[in-house]
Design a protein around this motif. Structure first.
Motif, PDB file in Angstrom:
ATOM      1  N   MET A  73     130.852   0.909 115.451  1.00 11.13           N
ATOM      2  CA  MET A  73     132.048   0.845 114.646  1.00 11.13           C
ATOM      3  C   MET A  73     132.583   2.244 114.446  1.00 11.13           C
ATOM      4  SD  MET A  73     131.877  -1.924 111.548  1.00 11.13           S
ATOM      5  CE  MET A  73     130.811  -0.900 110.615  1.00 11.13           C
ATOM      6  N   LYS A  74     133.828   2.294 114.087  1.00 16.27           N
ATOM      7  CA  LYS A  74     134.422   3.570 113.735  1.00 16.27           C
ATOM      8  C   LYS A  74     135.487   3.333 112.675  1.00 16.27           C
ATOM      9  CE  LYS A  74     137.140   5.640 116.615  1.00 16.27           C
ATOM     10  NZ  LYS A  74     137.591   6.352 117.802  1.00 16.27           N
ATOM     11  N   LEU A  75     135.868   4.430 112.036  1.00 13.65           N
ATOM     12  CA  LEU A  75     136.941   4.353 111.060  1.00 13.65           C
ATOM     13  C   LEU A  75     138.277   4.362 111.774  1.00 13.65           C
ATOM     14  CD1 LEU A  75     135.848   6.967 108.382  1.00 13.65           C
ATOM     15  CD2 LEU A  75     135.791   4.494 108.197  1.00 13.65           C
ATOM     16  N   GLN A  84     141.896   5.741 112.286  1.00 12.62           N
ATOM     17  CA  GLN A  84     142.360   7.113 112.156  1.00 12.62           C
ATOM     18  C   GLN A  84     143.035   7.332 110.798  1.00 12.62           C
ATOM     19  OE1 GLN A  84     144.950   8.354 115.315  1.00 12.62           O
ATOM     20  NE2 GLN A  84     144.752  10.498 114.765  1.00 12.62           N
ATOM     21  N   GLY A  85     142.673   8.452 110.165  1.00 17.53           N
ATOM     22  CA  GLY A  85     143.276   8.833 108.895  1.00 17.53           C
ATOM     23  C   GLY A  85     142.625   8.243 107.658  1.00 17.53           C
ATOM     24  N   PHE A  86     141.470   7.602 107.794  1.00 17.12           N
ATOM     25  CA  PHE A  86     140.842   6.930 106.661  1.00 17.12           C
ATOM     26  C   PHE A  86     139.547   7.592 106.173  1.00 17.12           C
ATOM     27  CE2 PHE A  86     143.732   3.601 107.922  1.00 17.12           C
ATOM     28  CZ  PHE A  86     144.082   3.032 106.710  1.00 17.12           C
ATOM     29  N   LYS A  87     139.289   8.839 106.540  1.00 17.38           N
ATOM     30  CA  LYS A  87     138.049   9.503 106.110  1.00 17.38           C
ATOM     31  C   LYS A  87     137.952   9.597 104.591  1.00 17.38           C
ATOM     32  CE  LYS A  87     137.364  12.221 110.223  1.00 17.38           C
ATOM     33  NZ  LYS A  87     137.777  13.422 110.886  1.00 17.38           N
ATOM     34  N   ASP A  88     139.029  10.041 103.941  1.00 18.66           N
ATOM     35  CA  ASP A  88     139.001  10.177 102.483  1.00 18.66           C
ATOM     36  C   ASP A  88     138.867   8.818 101.795  1.00 18.66           C
ATOM     37  OD1 ASP A  88     139.213  12.936 102.691  1.00 18.66           O
ATOM     38  OD2 ASP A  88     141.390  12.947 102.411  1.00 18.66           O
ATOM     39  N   TYR A 146     119.026   5.132 103.501  1.00  9.06           N
ATOM     40  CA  TYR A 146     120.015   4.461 104.337  1.00  9.06           C
ATOM     41  C   TYR A 146     121.345   5.176 104.179  1.00  9.06           C
ATOM     42  CZ  TYR A 146     122.749   0.695 106.432  1.00  9.06           C
ATOM     43  OH  TYR A 146     123.566  -0.043 107.238  1.00  9.06           O
ATOM     44  N   TRP A 147     121.941   5.543 105.291  1.00 14.53           N
ATOM     45  CA  TRP A 147     123.247   6.207 105.262  1.00 14.53           C
ATOM     46  C   TRP A 147     124.104   5.667 106.385  1.00 14.53           C
ATOM     47  CZ3 TRP A 147     118.736   9.159 105.332  1.00 14.53           C
ATOM     48  CH2 TRP A 147     118.426   9.828 104.153  1.00 14.53           C
ATOM     49  N   ILE A 148     125.396   5.598 106.133  1.00 17.48           N
ATOM     50  CA  ILE A 148     126.386   5.386 107.178  1.00 17.48           C
ATOM     51  C   ILE A 148     127.370   6.535 107.030  1.00 17.48           C
ATOM     52  CG2 ILE A 148     128.203   3.926 108.124  1.00 17.48           C
ATOM     53  CD1 ILE A 148     126.765   1.531 106.879  1.00 17.48           C
ATOM     54  N   LEU A 149     127.478   7.330 108.084  1.00 18.07           N
ATOM     55  CA  LEU A 149     128.313   8.529 108.023  1.00 18.07           C
ATOM     56  C   LEU A 149     129.271   8.565 109.202  1.00 18.07           C
ATOM     57  CD1 LEU A 149     125.378  10.976 107.304  1.00 18.07           C
ATOM     58  CD2 LEU A 149     127.003  10.100 105.632  1.00 18.07           C
ATOM     59  N   PRO A 150     130.530   8.960 108.956  1.00 20.82           N
ATOM     60  CA  PRO A 150     131.465   9.105 110.073  1.00 20.82           C
ATOM     61  C   PRO A 150     131.307  10.468 110.740  1.00 20.82           C
ATOM     62  CG  PRO A 150     132.613   9.435 107.993  1.00 20.82           C
ATOM     63  CD  PRO A 150     131.179   9.087 107.657  1.00 20.82           C
ATOM     64  N   ASP A 151     131.327  10.488 112.062  1.00 18.37           N
ATOM     65  CA  ASP A 151     131.364  11.746 112.800  1.00 18.37           C
ATOM     66  C   ASP A 151     132.716  12.396 112.510  1.00 18.37           C
ATOM     67  OD1 ASP A 151     132.412  13.092 115.526  1.00 18.37           O
ATOM     68  OD2 ASP A 151     130.256  13.392 115.304  1.00 18.37           O
ATOM     69  N   VAL A 152     132.718  13.675 112.149  1.00 20.99           N
ATOM     70  CA  VAL A 152     133.946  14.337 111.714  1.00 20.99           C
ATOM     71  C   VAL A 152     134.982  14.486 112.824  1.00 20.99           C
ATOM     72  CG1 VAL A 152     132.851  15.556 109.795  1.00 20.99           C
ATOM     73  CG2 VAL A 152     132.957  16.639 112.038  1.00 20.99           C
ATOM     74  N   GLU A 153     134.563  14.471 114.063  1.00 20.76           N
ATOM     75  CA  GLU A 153     135.515  14.633 115.164  1.00 20.76           C
ATOM     76  C   GLU A 153     135.993  13.310 115.747  1.00 20.76           C
ATOM     77  OE1 GLU A 153     134.033  17.347 118.097  1.00 20.76           O
ATOM     78  OE2 GLU A 153     133.581  18.872 116.598  1.00 20.76           O
ATOM     79  N   THR A 154     135.134  12.298 115.773  1.00 22.10           N
ATOM     80  CA  THR A 154     135.486  11.048 116.457  1.00 22.10           C
ATOM     81  C   THR A 154     135.695   9.867 115.517  1.00 22.10           C
ATOM     82  OG1 THR A 154     133.184  10.357 116.710  1.00 22.10           O
ATOM     83  CG2 THR A 154     134.123  11.749 118.465  1.00 22.10           C
ATOM     84  N   ASP A 155     135.292   9.983 114.260  1.00 18.02           N
ATOM     85  CA  ASP A 155     135.334   8.896 113.276  1.00 18.02           C
ATOM     86  C   ASP A 155     134.400   7.742 113.613  1.00 18.02           C
ATOM     87  OD1 ASP A 155     137.151  10.226 111.642  1.00 18.02           O
ATOM     88  OD2 ASP A 155     138.873   9.324 112.635  1.00 18.02           O
ATOM     89  N   TYR A 215     136.776  -1.016 115.695  1.00 22.05           N
ATOM     90  CA  TYR A 215     135.592  -1.292 116.494  1.00 22.05           C
ATOM     91  C   TYR A 215     135.691  -0.582 117.821  1.00 22.05           C
ATOM     92  CZ  TYR A 215     134.455  -4.648 112.961  1.00 22.05           C
ATOM     93  OH  TYR A 215     134.139  -5.224 111.755  1.00 22.05           O
ATOM     94  N   GLN A 216     134.596   0.055 118.210  1.00 21.96           N
ATOM     95  CA  GLN A 216     134.527   0.736 119.499  1.00 21.96           C
ATOM     96  C   GLN A 216     134.376  -0.280 120.599  1.00 21.96           C
ATOM     97  OE1 GLN A 216     131.438   3.867 118.501  1.00 21.96           O
ATOM     98  NE2 GLN A 216     131.998   4.332 120.589  1.00 21.96           N
ATOM     99  N   SER A 217     135.088  -0.084 121.684  1.00 22.21           N
ATOM    100  CA  SER A 217     134.838  -0.948 122.833  1.00 22.21           C
ATOM    101  C   SER A 217     133.590  -0.459 123.536  1.00 22.21           C
ATOM    102  CB  SER A 217     136.037  -0.946 123.776  1.00 22.21           C
ATOM    103  OG  SER A 217     136.301   0.366 124.205  1.00 22.21           O
TER     104      SER A 217
END
Length: 82
Positions: free
Chosen positions: A1-3, A5-9, A34-43, A79-81
């Motif tokens: 999964m990914k965020l 775009q523009g939804f990090k905050d 347990y953590w779920i963290l977004p990659d700062v470059e790819t979300d 969602y990532q393909s």
């Protein structure tokens, strides 16, 4: 999964709002870490789970805290393909 775009905050804000319930569930299931963290470059969202027992929060999809968290975040996840 990914965020999306523009939804990090917004992700951070929402994660903070549901974390207390989610953390209590995870600890009761034997998952102290347990953590779920977004990659700062790819979300892309990365999860880390350290289990101490046999039960996983992934097995707890019926739990109200899990349902609440998933529903609350659904509109900002992409969602990532494969």
């Amino acid at each position: 999964m990914k965020l999306k775009q523009g939804f990090k905050d917004e992700y951070k804000k929402r994660s903070d709002a549901v974390w207390t319930d989610q953390k209590a569930l995870m600890q009761s299931a034997g998952e102290p870490d347990y953590w779920i963290l977004p990659d700062v470059e790819t979300d892309v969202l990365f999860a880390f789970q350290n289990r101490a027992g046999e039960v996983s929060t992934q097995d707890s999809g019926f739990n109200s805290a899990v349902k609440k968290g998933r529903a609350y975040m659904a509109d900002i996840y992409g969602y990532q393909s494969q």
